[in-house]
Design a protein around this motif. Structure first.
Motif, PDB file in Angstrom:
ATOM      1  N   PRO A   5      26.804   2.331  33.456  1.00  0.00           N
ATOM      2  CA  PRO A   5      26.665   3.331  34.522  1.00  0.00           C
ATOM      3  C   PRO A   5      25.753   2.882  35.666  1.00  0.00           C
ATOM      4  CG  PRO A   5      26.503   4.372  32.372  1.00  0.00           C
ATOM      5  CD  PRO A   5      26.500   2.900  32.130  1.00  0.00           C
ATOM      6  N   VAL A   6      24.698   2.124  35.330  1.00  0.00           N
ATOM      7  CA  VAL A   6      23.780   1.651  36.373  1.00  0.00           C
ATOM      8  C   VAL A   6      24.489   0.671  37.305  1.00  0.00           C
ATOM      9  CG1 VAL A   6      21.669   0.355  36.824  1.00  0.00           C
ATOM     10  CG2 VAL A   6      21.720   2.038  34.991  1.00  0.00           C
ATOM     11  N   VAL A   7      25.246  -0.258  36.736  1.00  0.00           N
ATOM     12  CA  VAL A   7      25.967  -1.239  37.545  1.00  0.00           C
ATOM     13  C   VAL A   7      27.046  -0.563  38.389  1.00  0.00           C
ATOM     14  CG1 VAL A   7      27.552  -3.198  37.428  1.00  0.00           C
ATOM     15  CG2 VAL A   7      25.480  -3.201  36.069  1.00  0.00           C
ATOM     16  N   LEU A   8      27.754   0.392  37.797  1.00  0.00           N
ATOM     17  CA  LEU A   8      28.783   1.119  38.550  1.00  0.00           C
ATOM     18  C   LEU A   8      28.159   1.902  39.708  1.00  0.00           C
ATOM     19  CD1 LEU A   8      31.123   2.459  35.702  1.00  0.00           C
ATOM     20  CD2 LEU A   8      31.628   0.670  37.370  1.00  0.00           C
ATOM     21  N   ILE A 105      30.823  -9.066  46.799  1.00  0.00           N
ATOM     22  CA  ILE A 105      31.584 -10.069  46.046  1.00  0.00           C
ATOM     23  C   ILE A 105      30.696 -10.728  44.993  1.00  0.00           C
ATOM     24  CG2 ILE A 105      32.831 -12.258  46.213  1.00  0.00           C
ATOM     25  CD1 ILE A 105      33.654 -11.411  49.050  1.00  0.00           C
ATOM     26  N   PHE A 106      29.495 -11.128  45.395  1.00  0.00           N
ATOM     27  CA  PHE A 106      28.565 -11.748  44.444  1.00  0.00           C
ATOM     28  C   PHE A 106      28.155 -10.749  43.365  1.00  0.00           C
ATOM     29  CE2 PHE A 106      27.074 -14.549  48.186  1.00  0.00           C
ATOM     30  CZ  PHE A 106      28.151 -15.403  47.970  1.00  0.00           C
ATOM     31  N   GLY A 107      28.087  -9.473  43.735  1.00  0.00           N
ATOM     32  CA  GLY A 107      27.705  -8.447  42.779  1.00  0.00           C
ATOM     33  C   GLY A 107      28.719  -8.305  41.654  1.00  0.00           C
ATOM     34  N   LEU A 108      29.982  -8.448  42.002  1.00  0.00           N
ATOM     35  CA  LEU A 108      31.025  -8.361  40.977  1.00  0.00           C
ATOM     36  C   LEU A 108      30.876  -9.491  39.960  1.00  0.00           C
ATOM     37  CD1 LEU A 108      33.606  -7.000  39.977  1.00  0.00           C
ATOM     38  CD2 LEU A 108      34.905  -8.505  41.508  1.00  0.00           C
ATOM     39  N   VAL A 109      30.591 -10.691  40.464  1.00  0.00           N
ATOM     40  CA  VAL A 109      30.410 -11.846  39.575  1.00  0.00           C
ATOM     41  C   VAL A 109      29.169 -11.662  38.707  1.00  0.00           C
ATOM     42  CG1 VAL A 109      30.010 -14.335  39.492  1.00  0.00           C
ATOM     43  CG2 VAL A 109      31.573 -13.376  41.198  1.00  0.00           C
ATOM     44  N   SER A 111      27.611  -8.888  37.823  1.00  0.00           N
ATOM     45  CA  SER A 111      27.729  -7.802  36.844  1.00  0.00           C
ATOM     46  C   SER A 111      28.555  -8.234  35.646  1.00  0.00           C
ATOM     47  CB  SER A 111      28.349  -6.567  37.501  1.00  0.00           C
ATOM     48  OG  SER A 111      29.662  -6.849  37.976  1.00  0.00           O
ATOM     49  N   LEU A 112      29.574  -9.068  35.884  1.00  0.00           N
ATOM     50  CA  LEU A 112      30.398  -9.555  34.777  1.00  0.00           C
ATOM     51  C   LEU A 112      29.631 -10.572  33.931  1.00  0.00           C
ATOM     52  CD1 LEU A 112      33.852  -9.979  36.582  1.00  0.00           C
ATOM     53  CD2 LEU A 112      33.184  -8.183  34.978  1.00  0.00           C
ATOM     54  N   ALA A 113      28.779 -11.352  34.596  1.00  0.00           N
ATOM     55  CA  ALA A 113      27.994 -12.362  33.874  1.00  0.00           C
ATOM     56  C   ALA A 113      26.864 -11.741  33.059  1.00  0.00           C
ATOM     57  CB  ALA A 113      27.430 -13.373  34.861  1.00  0.00           C
ATOM     58  N   CYS A 114      26.413 -10.553  33.463  1.00  0.00           N
ATOM     59  CA  CYS A 114      25.311  -9.859  32.785  1.00  0.00           C
ATOM     60  C   CYS A 114      24.057 -10.726  32.720  1.00  0.00           C
ATOM     61  CB  CYS A 114      25.713  -9.423  31.376  1.00  0.00           C
ATOM     62  SG  CYS A 114      27.017  -8.182  31.339  1.00  0.00           S
ATOM     63  N   SER A 115      23.799 -11.471  33.781  1.00  0.00           N
ATOM     64  CA  SER A 115      22.634 -12.350  33.814  1.00  0.00           C
ATOM     65  C   SER A 115      21.483 -11.653  34.530  1.00  0.00           C
ATOM     66  CB  SER A 115      22.987 -13.646  34.558  1.00  0.00           C
ATOM     67  OG  SER A 115      21.832 -14.408  34.822  1.00  0.00           O
ATOM     68  N   PRO A 116      20.334 -11.507  33.874  1.00  0.00           N
ATOM     69  CA  PRO A 116      19.182 -10.862  34.517  1.00  0.00           C
ATOM     70  C   PRO A 116      18.743 -11.580  35.791  1.00  0.00           C
ATOM     71  CG  PRO A 116      18.818 -11.074  32.166  1.00  0.00           C
ATOM     72  CD  PRO A 116      20.043 -11.869  32.473  1.00  0.00           C
ATOM     73  N   ALA A 191      19.314  -2.718  36.487  1.00  0.00           N
ATOM     74  CA  ALA A 191      20.334  -3.346  35.644  1.00  0.00           C
ATOM     75  C   ALA A 191      19.826  -4.668  35.076  1.00  0.00           C
ATOM     76  CB  ALA A 191      21.615  -3.562  36.444  1.00  0.00           C
ATOM     77  N   ALA A 192      19.117  -5.431  35.915  1.00  0.00           N
ATOM     78  CA  ALA A 192      18.549  -6.699  35.442  1.00  0.00           C
ATOM     79  C   ALA A 192      17.539  -6.454  34.330  1.00  0.00           C
ATOM     80  CB  ALA A 192      17.891  -7.429  36.608  1.00  0.00           C
ATOM     81  N   ARG A 193      16.729  -5.418  34.495  1.00  0.00           N
ATOM     82  CA  ARG A 193      15.732  -5.092  33.476  1.00  0.00           C
ATOM     83  C   ARG A 193      16.397  -4.654  32.171  1.00  0.00           C
ATOM     84  NH1 ARG A 193      11.211  -6.527  31.234  1.00  0.00           N
ATOM     85  NH2 ARG A 193      10.029  -4.789  30.312  1.00  0.00           N
ATOM     86  N   ILE A 194      17.454  -3.850  32.272  1.00  0.00           N
ATOM     87  CA  ILE A 194      18.170  -3.394  31.074  1.00  0.00           C
ATOM     88  C   ILE A 194      18.786  -4.585  30.339  1.00  0.00           C
ATOM     89  CG2 ILE A 194      20.188  -2.098  30.290  1.00  0.00           C
ATOM     90  CD1 ILE A 194      19.640  -0.107  32.553  1.00  0.00           C
ATOM     91  N   THR A 195      19.374  -5.520  31.100  1.00  0.00           N
ATOM     92  CA  THR A 195      19.977  -6.703  30.492  1.00  0.00           C
ATOM     93  C   THR A 195      18.924  -7.573  29.819  1.00  0.00           C
ATOM     94  OG1 THR A 195      21.648  -6.701  32.244  1.00  0.00           O
ATOM     95  CG2 THR A 195      21.450  -8.693  30.948  1.00  0.00           C
ATOM     96  N   GLN A 196      17.764  -7.680  30.469  1.00  0.00           N
ATOM     97  CA  GLN A 196      16.678  -8.485  29.898  1.00  0.00           C
ATOM     98  C   GLN A 196      16.169  -7.875  28.595  1.00  0.00           C
ATOM     99  OE1 GLN A 196      13.045  -8.645  32.238  1.00  0.00           O
ATOM    100  NE2 GLN A 196      12.782 -10.811  31.733  1.00  0.00           N
ATOM    101  N   ILE A 197      15.969  -6.567  28.590  1.00  0.00           N
ATOM    102  CA  ILE A 197      15.496  -5.885  27.377  1.00  0.00           C
ATOM    103  C   ILE A 197      16.531  -6.002  26.259  1.00  0.00           C
ATOM    104  CG2 ILE A 197      14.935  -3.632  26.391  1.00  0.00           C
ATOM    105  CD1 ILE A 197      13.726  -2.889  29.101  1.00  0.00           C
ATOM    106  N   LYS A 198      17.794  -5.866  26.641  1.00  0.00           N
ATOM    107  CA  LYS A 198      18.871  -5.968  25.653  1.00  0.00           C
ATOM    108  C   LYS A 198      18.909  -7.371  25.056  1.00  0.00           C
ATOM    109  CE  LYS A 198      23.841  -5.266  25.067  1.00  0.00           C
ATOM    110  NZ  LYS A 198      25.115  -4.927  25.756  1.00  0.00           N
TER     111      LYS A 198
END
Length: 210
Positions: A5-8, A105-109, A111-116, A191-198
């Motif tokens: 939801p955050v990324v969307l 465009i970069f955001g789509l890439v 978000s799919l990569a899920c890289s913090p 979103a970066a923080r959530i991915t890092q914690i995950k």
């Protein structure tokens, strides 16, 4: 909070910021001069509204703002400063629009990569876009104020009483775009923080299972 939801939300605010800035740049209601018609006896409508590229006078007359093609040698120092500010505005705001397209465009890439790291870099990118938009809008306000000061030297104080000037909805759309760009950057940081914690959580689970 969940990552999806955050990324969307970031994608939606990024798209809206582009849409509002594109509408602002393409419309002609940045600055409005309204002349009280009940106190005007001439045949012409003296009211006007202008955008970044042209001025609409009356009901159907328009003229291009030719800041890049104007003969600078025949202008006063104040007029040169005004045109210089206008040049900066019409460069900075379209540049911000282009940067928003690339950011989406970069955001789509990212978000799919899920890289913090990618998400944090993208967040900084959108905050930079917001800085460009803020700079463009601020310079436009300065440009308009200087142009109005020059106009006051030409028009008599008696006639100025019947003139009302204001910033139009095109400028408000640009301000809204700036706010959404900042919101997009903050959401991407989240979103970066959530991915890092995950990632830390998954690493901890993997270690515990060994």
């Amino acid at each position: 909070m969940k990552y999806g939801p955050v990324v969307l939300s970031a994608g939606l605010t990024g798209l809206l910021s582009f849409t509002f800035l594109a509408l602002a740049i393409g419309t002609d209601y940045w600055y409005i001069i309204d002349v009280n018609k009940s106190n005007h006896t001439g045949p012409k409508d003296l009211s006007s509204h202008s955008g970044l590229w042209r001025i609409i006078e009356g009901s159907n007359r328009s003229s291009i703002i030719s800041s890049f093609t104007a003969n600078m040698s025949s202008l006063s120092e104040t007029e040169r400063q005004i045109l210089g500010l206008h040049k900066v505005v019409v460069i900075v705001l379209p540049l911000s629009l282009i940067l928003l397209v690339l950011g989406w465009i970069f955001g789509l890439v990212s978000s799919l990569a899920c890289s913090p790291k990618l998400l944090a870099a993208l967040a900084s990118y959108f905050l930079l876009c917001g800085l460009f938009t803020l700079s463009g809008v601020s310079i436009y306000i300065k440009y308009s104020n200087q142009a109005m000061e020059e106009f006051q030297w030409i028009v008599s104080p008696e006639n100025l009483v019947f003139v009302h000037v204001s910033f139009g909805w095109s400028l408000h759309l640009a301000w809204l775009s700036y706010s959404l760009e900042v919101a997009t950057g903050l959401l991407l940081l989240l979103a970066a923080r959530i991915t890092q914690i995950k990632g830390y959580y998954n690493s901890g689970v993997a270690i515990a299972m060994l």
